[in-house]
Write an enzyme that holds these catalytic residues in place. Structure first.
Site, PDB file in Angstrom:
ATOM      1  N   LYS A  10      11.184  -7.771   5.764  1.00 38.21           N
ATOM      2  CA  LYS A  10      10.944  -6.955   4.580  1.00 38.21           C
ATOM      3  C   LYS A  10      12.075  -5.945   4.342  1.00 38.21           C
ATOM      4  O   LYS A  10      12.940  -5.756   5.205  1.00 38.21           O
ATOM      5  CB  LYS A  10       9.598  -6.258   4.733  1.00 38.21           C
ATOM      6  CG  LYS A  10       8.443  -7.254   4.817  1.00 38.21           C
ATOM      7  CD  LYS A  10       7.117  -6.547   4.978  1.00 38.21           C
ATOM      8  CE  LYS A  10       5.966  -7.538   5.056  1.00 38.21           C
ATOM      9  NZ  LYS A  10       4.670  -6.843   5.138  1.00 38.21           N
ATOM     10  N   TYR A  51       1.345 -12.522  -3.174  1.00 42.57           N
ATOM     11  CA  TYR A  51       0.287 -11.573  -2.811  1.00 42.57           C
ATOM     12  C   TYR A  51      -0.925 -11.656  -3.740  1.00 42.57           C
ATOM     13  O   TYR A  51      -1.698 -10.695  -3.837  1.00 42.57           O
ATOM     14  CB  TYR A  51       0.844 -10.146  -2.808  1.00 42.57           C
ATOM     15  CG  TYR A  51       1.792  -9.872  -1.661  1.00 42.57           C
ATOM     16  CD1 TYR A  51       1.355  -9.914  -0.349  1.00 42.57           C
ATOM     17  CD2 TYR A  51       3.123  -9.563  -1.891  1.00 42.57           C
ATOM     18  CE1 TYR A  51       2.219  -9.663   0.705  1.00 42.57           C
ATOM     19  CE2 TYR A  51       4.000  -9.309  -0.846  1.00 42.57           C
ATOM     20  CZ  TYR A  51       3.539  -9.358   0.449  1.00 42.57           C
ATOM     21  OH  TYR A  51       4.396  -9.100   1.492  1.00 42.57           O
ATOM     22  N   PHE A  59      -3.933  -1.013  -2.042  1.00 37.71           N
ATOM     23  CA  PHE A  59      -2.575  -1.070  -1.501  1.00 37.71           C
ATOM     24  C   PHE A  59      -1.658  -2.021  -2.281  1.00 37.71           C
ATOM     25  O   PHE A  59      -0.459  -2.099  -2.001  1.00 37.71           O
ATOM     26  CB  PHE A  59      -2.604  -1.506  -0.025  1.00 37.71           C
ATOM     27  CG  PHE A  59      -3.213  -2.866   0.207  1.00 37.71           C
ATOM     28  CD1 PHE A  59      -2.454  -4.014   0.068  1.00 37.71           C
ATOM     29  CD2 PHE A  59      -4.546  -2.987   0.579  1.00 37.71           C
ATOM     30  CE1 PHE A  59      -3.009  -5.265   0.277  1.00 37.71           C
ATOM     31  CE2 PHE A  59      -5.114  -4.237   0.791  1.00 37.71           C
ATOM     32  CZ  PHE A  59      -4.338  -5.376   0.639  1.00 37.71           C
ATOM     33  N   THR A  93      -0.351  -5.139  12.164  1.00 39.17           N
ATOM     34  CA  THR A  93       0.251  -4.400  11.050  1.00 39.17           C
ATOM     35  C   THR A  93       0.471  -2.931  11.384  1.00 39.17           C
ATOM     36  O   THR A  93       1.485  -2.352  11.016  1.00 39.17           O
ATOM     37  CB  THR A  93      -0.653  -4.521   9.802  1.00 39.17           C
ATOM     38  OG1 THR A  93      -0.838  -5.909   9.519  1.00 39.17           O
ATOM     39  CG2 THR A  93      -0.033  -3.853   8.606  1.00 39.17           C
ATOM     40  N   ARG A 104       6.752  -5.011  15.612  1.00 39.90           N
ATOM     41  CA  ARG A 104       6.180  -3.789  15.040  1.00 39.90           C
ATOM     42  C   ARG A 104       5.954  -2.725  16.106  1.00 39.90           C
ATOM     43  O   ARG A 104       6.081  -1.537  15.834  1.00 39.90           O
ATOM     44  CB  ARG A 104       4.888  -4.115  14.303  1.00 39.90           C
ATOM     45  CG  ARG A 104       5.140  -4.952  13.051  1.00 39.90           C
ATOM     46  CD  ARG A 104       3.854  -5.361  12.396  1.00 39.90           C
ATOM     47  NE  ARG A 104       4.063  -6.092  11.163  1.00 39.90           N
ATOM     48  CZ  ARG A 104       3.298  -7.089  10.764  1.00 39.90           C
ATOM     49  NH1 ARG A 104       2.262  -7.481  11.485  1.00 39.90           N
ATOM     50  NH2 ARG A 104       3.546  -7.704   9.630  1.00 39.90           N
ATOM     51  N   ASN A 114       6.031  -2.525   7.217  1.00 41.06           N
ATOM     52  CA  ASN A 114       5.803  -3.050   8.558  1.00 41.06           C
ATOM     53  C   ASN A 114       6.759  -4.169   8.967  1.00 41.06           C
ATOM     54  O   ASN A 114       6.396  -5.024   9.766  1.00 41.06           O
ATOM     55  CB  ASN A 114       4.343  -3.471   8.718  1.00 41.06           C
ATOM     56  CG  ASN A 114       3.916  -4.493   7.688  1.00 41.06           C
ATOM     57  OD1 ASN A 114       4.697  -5.330   7.274  1.00 41.06           O
ATOM     58  ND2 ASN A 114       2.664  -4.433   7.284  1.00 41.06           N
ATOM     59  N   HIS A 117       6.721 -10.284   7.766  1.00 45.13           N
ATOM     60  CA  HIS A 117       5.551 -11.081   7.374  1.00 45.13           C
ATOM     61  C   HIS A 117       5.696 -12.430   8.053  1.00 45.13           C
ATOM     62  O   HIS A 117       6.790 -13.018   8.055  1.00 45.13           O
ATOM     63  CB  HIS A 117       5.497 -11.291   5.861  1.00 45.13           C
ATOM     64  CG  HIS A 117       4.551 -12.380   5.464  1.00 45.13           C
ATOM     65  ND1 HIS A 117       3.201 -12.162   5.318  1.00 45.13           N
ATOM     66  CD2 HIS A 117       4.756 -13.705   5.234  1.00 45.13           C
ATOM     67  CE1 HIS A 117       2.616 -13.309   5.000  1.00 45.13           C
ATOM     68  NE2 HIS A 117       3.541 -14.257   4.934  1.00 45.13           N
ATOM     69  N   GLU A 128       3.088 -20.670   1.160  1.00 46.18           N
ATOM     70  CA  GLU A 128       4.134 -19.654   1.089  1.00 46.18           C
ATOM     71  C   GLU A 128       5.533 -20.265   1.115  1.00 46.18           C
ATOM     72  O   GLU A 128       6.430 -19.784   0.420  1.00 46.18           O
ATOM     73  CB  GLU A 128       3.953 -18.648   2.220  1.00 46.18           C
ATOM     74  CG  GLU A 128       2.687 -17.832   2.055  1.00 46.18           C
ATOM     75  CD  GLU A 128       2.363 -16.947   3.248  1.00 46.18           C
ATOM     76  OE1 GLU A 128       3.049 -17.037   4.297  1.00 46.18           O
ATOM     77  OE2 GLU A 128       1.408 -16.156   3.135  1.00 46.18           O
TER      78      GLU A 128
END
Length: 137
Positions: A10, A51, A59, A93, A104, A114, A117, A128
């Site tokens: 990310k 998403y 969120f 997470t 993480r 975080n 993914h 995905e």
């Protein structure tokens, strides 16, 4: 059983210079290989597709803003039990709940940003990968 899965590093991972460290962890896992990789800034339509199940959650908008805030690394990783393995490697997470040694746990700072993914099932991985690498799968 050999599998393929989608992994996203990310914008916070890219901004913080952690891409090499995280890719190194993935590549050092015996039997796993990266078969597709791209650095790009993710646009709203792609993120809305990815998403979609979270739309309407509190969120959702902050997540969309964060995920479009800078470049991410999208990749397909292949290997034995790679879906389960990458989820374990990423850690929960919440970086406080994530064990030391997980991505993480070692590098996470807050829940919303975080770092990584990783698809949570074979079905999610297939869906995905088609979103991020439509010509690959």
């Amino acid at each position: 059983m050999s599998q393929r899965t989608l992994v996203l590093l990310k914008p916070d991972a890219v901004r913080r210079g952690l891409v090499g460290e995280i890719i190194g962890r993935i590549e050092s896992k015996a039997g796993w290989k990266i078969s597709a990789l791209e650095l790009r800034t993710l646009d709203r339509p792609l993120l809305e597709t990815h998403y979609a199940e979270h739309e309407g959650q509190p969120f959702y908008e902050p997540l969309m803003t964060f995920m479009s805030s800078g470049p991410s690394v999208a990749m397909v990783v292949e290997g034995e039990r790679v879906i389960e393995g990458l989820r374990t490697m990423a850690g929960p997470t919440d970086p406080i709940a994530a064990a030391p040694g997980s991505i993480r746990g070692d590098f996470g700072t807050i829940v919303r940003e975080n770092l990584i993914h990783a698809s949570d099932s074979e079905e999610s991985a297939e869906r995905e990968m088609k979103i991020f690498f439509p010509n690959f799968v």
